[in-house]
Write an enzyme that holds these catalytic residues in place. Structure first.
Site, PDB file in Angstrom:
ATOM      1  N   ARG A   1      -7.614   4.858  -4.097  1.00 53.55           N
ATOM      2  CA  ARG A   1      -6.671   5.858  -4.544  1.00 53.55           C
ATOM      3  C   ARG A   1      -6.433   5.886  -5.970  1.00 53.55           C
ATOM      4  O   ARG A   1      -6.545   5.099  -6.767  1.00 53.55           O
ATOM      5  CB  ARG A   1      -5.140   5.762  -3.945  1.00 53.55           C
ATOM      6  CG  ARG A   1      -5.213   5.570  -2.602  1.00 53.55           C
ATOM      7  CD  ARG A   1      -5.143   7.084  -1.877  1.00 53.55           C
ATOM      8  NE  ARG A   1      -5.260   7.011  -0.470  1.00 53.55           N
ATOM      9  CZ  ARG A   1      -4.957   8.062   0.204  1.00 53.55           C
ATOM     10  NH1 ARG A   1      -4.406   9.178  -0.449  1.00 53.55           N
ATOM     11  NH2 ARG A   1      -5.165   8.026   1.466  1.00 53.55           N
TER      12      ARG A   1
ATOM     13  N   HIS B   1       3.842  18.229   6.063  1.00 54.05           N
ATOM     14  CA  HIS B   1       2.684  17.859   5.616  1.00 54.05           C
ATOM     15  C   HIS B   1       1.726  18.763   4.885  1.00 54.05           C
ATOM     16  O   HIS B   1       0.639  19.035   5.609  1.00 54.05           O
ATOM     17  CB  HIS B   1       2.032  16.853   6.542  1.00 54.05           C
ATOM     18  CG  HIS B   1       1.135  15.959   5.868  1.00 54.05           C
ATOM     19  ND1 HIS B   1      -0.053  15.161   6.969  1.00 54.05           N
ATOM     20  CD2 HIS B   1       0.997  15.327   4.608  1.00 54.05           C
ATOM     21  CE1 HIS B   1      -0.836  14.601   6.048  1.00 54.05           C
ATOM     22  NE2 HIS B   1      -0.152  14.525   5.123  1.00 54.05           N
TER      23      HIS B   1
ATOM     24  N   TYR C   1       0.924  -1.303   0.187  1.00 52.15           N
ATOM     25  CA  TYR C   1      -0.134  -0.003  -0.161  1.00 52.15           C
ATOM     26  C   TYR C   1       0.915   1.125   0.118  1.00 52.15           C
ATOM     27  O   TYR C   1       1.829   1.451   0.697  1.00 52.15           O
ATOM     28  CB  TYR C   1      -0.885   0.065   1.237  1.00 52.15           C
ATOM     29  CG  TYR C   1      -1.599   1.443   1.310  1.00 52.15           C
ATOM     30  CD1 TYR C   1      -2.725   1.649   0.435  1.00 52.15           C
ATOM     31  CD2 TYR C   1      -1.270   2.367   1.957  1.00 52.15           C
ATOM     32  CE1 TYR C   1      -3.073   3.148   0.437  1.00 52.15           C
ATOM     33  CE2 TYR C   1      -1.685   3.580   2.093  1.00 52.15           C
ATOM     34  CZ  TYR C   1      -2.640   3.917   1.437  1.00 52.15           C
ATOM     35  OH  TYR C   1      -3.212   5.244   1.292  1.00 52.15           O
TER      36      TYR C   1
ATOM     37  N   ASP D   1       0.594  17.721  -1.131  1.00 48.45           N
ATOM     38  CA  ASP D   1       0.582  16.829   0.285  1.00 48.45           C
ATOM     39  C   ASP D   1       1.783  17.073   0.931  1.00 48.45           C
ATOM     40  O   ASP D   1       1.934  17.086   2.295  1.00 48.45           O
ATOM     41  CB  ASP D   1       0.575  15.563  -0.106  1.00 48.45           C
ATOM     42  CG  ASP D   1       0.520  14.387   1.030  1.00 48.45           C
ATOM     43  OD1 ASP D   1      -0.353  15.052   1.802  1.00 48.45           O
ATOM     44  OD2 ASP D   1       1.214  13.250   0.945  1.00 48.45           O
TER      45      ASP D   1
ATOM     46  N   ASN E   1     -10.847   3.990   0.987  1.00 45.21           N
ATOM     47  CA  ASN E   1      -9.390   4.728   0.837  1.00 45.21           C
ATOM     48  C   ASN E   1      -8.881   4.242  -0.642  1.00 45.21           C
ATOM     49  O   ASN E   1      -7.667   4.151  -0.697  1.00 45.21           O
ATOM     50  CB  ASN E   1      -8.593   4.046   1.943  1.00 45.21           C
ATOM     51  CG  ASN E   1      -7.181   4.928   1.932  1.00 45.21           C
ATOM     52  OD1 ASN E   1      -7.090   6.165   1.796  1.00 45.21           O
ATOM     53  ND2 ASN E   1      -6.045   4.363   2.138  1.00 45.21           N
TER      54      ASN E   1
ATOM     55  N   LYS F   1       5.554   9.348   2.553  1.00 43.05           N
ATOM     56  CA  LYS F   1       5.683   9.689   4.022  1.00 43.05           C
ATOM     57  C   LYS F   1       6.884   9.222   4.959  1.00 43.05           C
ATOM     58  O   LYS F   1       7.340   9.887   5.491  1.00 43.05           O
ATOM     59  CB  LYS F   1       4.521   8.745   4.587  1.00 43.05           C
ATOM     60  CG  LYS F   1       3.021   9.063   3.838  1.00 43.05           C
ATOM     61  CD  LYS F   1       2.553  10.455   3.976  1.00 43.05           C
ATOM     62  CE  LYS F   1       1.275  10.531   3.350  1.00 43.05           C
ATOM     63  NZ  LYS F   1       0.580  12.136   3.363  1.00 43.05           N
TER      64      LYS F   1
ATOM     65  N   SER G   1      -6.328  14.566   7.982  1.00 42.42           N
ATOM     66  CA  SER G   1      -7.237  14.008   6.971  1.00 42.42           C
ATOM     67  C   SER G   1      -8.666  14.412   6.851  1.00 42.42           C
ATOM     68  O   SER G   1      -9.109  14.490   8.008  1.00 42.42           O
ATOM     69  CB  SER G   1      -6.977  12.323   6.712  1.00 42.42           C
ATOM     70  OG  SER G   1      -7.140  11.826   8.205  1.00 42.42           O
ATOM     71  N   ALA G   2      -9.228  14.241   5.717  1.00 48.66           N
ATOM     72  CA  ALA G   2     -10.607  14.612   5.656  1.00 48.66           C
ATOM     73  C   ALA G   2     -10.955  15.968   5.973  1.00 48.66           C
ATOM     74  O   ALA G   2     -11.918  16.196   6.481  1.00 48.66           O
ATOM     75  CB  ALA G   2     -11.414  13.541   6.735  1.00 48.66           C
ATOM     76  N   CYS G   3     -10.116  16.824   5.713  1.00 55.00           N
ATOM     77  CA  CYS G   3     -10.260  18.214   5.865  1.00 55.00           C
ATOM     78  C   CYS G   3     -10.390  19.157   4.740  1.00 55.00           C
ATOM     79  O   CYS G   3     -10.372  20.266   4.474  1.00 55.00           O
ATOM     80  CB  CYS G   3      -9.488  18.862   6.858  1.00 55.00           C
ATOM     81  SG  CYS G   3      -9.624  18.708   8.292  1.00 55.00           S
TER      82      CYS G   3
HETATM   83  O1  SAT Z   1      -0.033   7.543   3.302  1.00 56.08           O
HETATM   84  S1  SAT Z   1      -0.449   7.572   1.984  1.00 56.08           S
HETATM   85  O2  SAT Z   1       0.569   8.295   1.286  1.00 56.08           O
HETATM   86  O3  SAT Z   1      -0.334   6.307   1.457  1.00 56.08           O
HETATM   87  C1  SAT Z   1      -1.745   8.219   2.000  1.00 56.08           C
HETATM   88  C2  SAT Z   1      -2.036   9.573   2.882  1.00 56.08           C
HETATM   89  O4  SAT Z   1      -2.196   9.227   4.142  1.00 56.08           O
HETATM   90  O5  SAT Z   1      -1.816  10.650   2.678  1.00 56.08           O
HETATM   91 MN    MN Z   2      -1.014  13.022   3.463  1.00 53.30          MN
END
Ligand code: SAT
Ligand code: MN
Length: 579
Positions: free
Chosen positions: A364, A223, A194, A272, A362, A203, A245-247
């Site tokens: 993508r 971030h 993933y 990101d 989730n 990340k 997340s989710a904002c």
């Molecule tokens: O962590 S991922 O890059 O897979 C997705 C995210 O949380 O932004």
């Molecule tokens: Mn992110």
């Protein structure tokens, strides 16, 4: 051949024992060959020609998201990883991983993937090399980074690169780990294919390892999205913004000005991650280290994010979406009628009205950033773009007003450190619980966050022209639990006040929590909001804010003596101002 790279590859090959080794050059021919092999083996399937050169991948159903509880920072002292990370000693991390890696690539190809994080030739860019046995990872890395020869050229004979060893292993969650060894600039990941667990440039490198480097070297790895906002006179102001997340972070990065905001344009630099350095002019300059978007598909449609929709129309990889009978990718929230039947993300038949989601929540898309219609002409500028404002945000039903400005840099660091969001139905557990997520970095700061706050405070003193710091909340609700702010493109009205403040505008009033827009300073013309609602958007309730400060105290207590005294001082000052 780079000697340091060659010897590390040899070492990994001796451990993982692949059937063969392929050095990836990033060429079209190589990409086409890998894609053909994967379509033949069923790892990918080709989508309808309405999406040229685009493919579907279905992951193992147990492997659909990042796994924070299996993600470790391996430092000699637990305190250096901090309460914000799961920790192992480097010895224990190694001891746990070596047996899992032993022979893990038997019968498989080991791909060596050199990649560049950041624009070609930028002093801010950094090289990584990922070794992986997943061709899916290779083709995703090719979209998300500048991959192949271009990275080797930038590396030259230097041994300064971040190493990442990745294997799918047996995909068992019991043998899945993502370990970071910041002192060796090394990432070890096994058992997951993933995104955030397997595309190690994102990340793992660009945030966890890079945040450690940034602290040592005096810069920021954050971030954050980066956007340029161009006014009708053609002047562009750049802002960086961090949200849990989710904002709506991706939506803000690709904001389309509504008809009411004539002459304004928004340019996407990144969605990101931001790497930011102090320039010779004393300003903060940001690059987007990535080259693609790894975006959440569900909820993305022409209404919510037309630029994302245009970005993913070709040369894209879709993971865990549903497909229509004619091979179109589909997810909840995409345009058009819900089809009568679909094949769901697990490959099972799905019928309209089913209680199951057709796409994984989730699911993508991996799409080249260059395909985004709003991509900034400066997105690959080696110098980056100068940041005038840093915006933090969260999803809060009450407490946080639509927007406010921190009093100064140190207060802004407190505002960032106390960022919180309320849980939504997208997360497991209770809905509406406030979770602290400082600078939206909680899962991504590669060291003790107490030290991270200290780094932020120190950086303030290093900038002659530090960005102004703001906080926004698009998610305020009225007494009936209804969102009051229209959000999406209308958020530009708030950004206009932000950049006006950066450019010396004085349309602000003091409050206990910082500067609020003066009455009328945020353009509300044409919005269907009554006077009481307008006033409530900027209401600061002393009682709510005192409770907030108590909650922050509880969170800060986790960091013990690593919390800079200045943070507690800021909190007490806020309480004093609240009366
Ligand atoms: O962590 S991922 O890059 O897979 C997705 C995210 O949380 O932004
Ligand atoms: Mn992110």
């Amino acid at each position: 051949m780079n000697a340091a790279l060659k010897s590390w590859v040899d070492e990994c090959a001796a451990l993982c024992k692949p059937a063969k080794i392929e050095w990836c050059d990033g060429s079209d021919a190589e990409n086409t060959r890998l894609i053909n092999e994967m379509t033949a083996s069923g790892v990918l399937s080709k989508l309808n020609d309405a999406y040229p050169n685009s493919y579907l991948h279905r992951s193992n159903p147990n492997d659909v998201a990042r796994t924070e509880h299996l993600t470790f920072i391996c430092t000699p002292s637990k305190d250096d990883a901090g309460p914000n990370n799961y920790w192992k000693s480097p010895e224990d991390g190694r001891a746990q991983m070596l047996p899992l890696y032993d022979g893990c690539m038997a019968g498989r190809t080991m791909y060596v993937v050199p990649y560049l994080m950041g624009p070609v030739g930028s002093p801010s860019s950094k090289v990584g090399v990922e070794i992986t046995d997943s061709p899916y990872v290779v083709v995703n890395m090719r979209i998300m980074t500048r991959m192949g020869d271009v990275a080797l050229r930038q590396l030259g004979h230097s041994s300064d690169f971040v190493k990442g060893l990745h294997s799918l292993g047996d995909l068992s969650p019991d043998r899945r780990f993502i370990m970071h060894f910041p002192e060796e600039k090394l990432i070890w990941s096994i058992g997951s294919g993933y995104g955030g667990n397997a595309l190690l440039g994102k990340k793992c490198f660009a945030l966890r390892i890079a945040s450690t480097q940034a602290r040592e070297e005096g810069w920021f790895a954050e971030h954050m999205l980066i956007v340029g906002i161009e006014n009708p006179q053609g002047e562009t102001t750049y802002v960086a913004a961090a949200f849990p997340s989710a904002c709506g972070k991706t939506n803000l990065a690709m904001l389309v000005p509504p008809a009411s905001q004539k002459g304004w344009k928004v340019w996407t630099v990144g969605d990101d991650i931001a790497w930011m350095r102090v320039g010779p002019d004393g300003r903060l300059w940001a690059i987007n280290p990535e080259a693609g978007f790894f975006g959440v598909a569900p909820g993305t449609g022409s209404k919510t994010n037309p630029n994302a929709m245009a970005s993913l129309k070709k040369n894209s990889i879709f993971t865990n979406v549903a497909v229509t009978k004619d091979g179109m990718p589909w997810w909840e929230g995409i345009d058009g009628e819900v089809p009568e039947t679909l094949t769901d993300w697990k490959g099972q038949p799905w019928a309209k009205g089913s209680t199951e989601k057709a796409a994984h929540p989730n699911a993508r898309f991996t799409a080249p950033a260059a395909q985004c219609p709003s991509i900034s002409p400066k997105w690959e500028d080696p110098q980056g773009v100068p940041i005038s404002a840093i915006i933090f945000g969260g999803r809060r039903a009450r407490t946080a007003p639509l927007v406010y400005q921190a009093r100064d840099w140190n207060h802004g660091v407190y505002v960032g450190a106390s960022v919180a969001s309320e849980t939504t139905a997208a997360q497991t557990g209770a809905v509406g619980v406030v979770r602290r997520d400082p600078m939206a970095m909680l899962p991504f700061c590669g060291y003790n966050m107490g030290d991270y706050f200290a780094h932020w405070l120190r950086m303030g003193g290093r900038m002659k022209h530090a960005p102004k710091i703001f906080h926004v909340n698009w998610f305020r609700q009225n007494a009936a639990g209804k969102f009051v702010w229209p959000g999406f493109g209308e958020n530009l009205r708030v950004l206009r006040w932000v950049i006006d403040r950066c450019n010396g505008g004085d349309a602000a009033v003091e409050s206990a929590i910082g500067h609020l827009p003066a009455p009328g300073a945020v353009d509300m013309s044409g919005l269907d909001l009554d006077d009481a609602t307008r006033a409530d958007l900027f209401n600061v309730d002393a009682g709510e804010w005192k409770a907030e400060a108590e909650n922050v105290a509880e969170f800060f207590a986790k960091f013990g003596s690593r919390l800079p005294a200045e943070m507690e001082r800021q909190r007490l000052d806020l309480l004093a101002r609240l009366g």
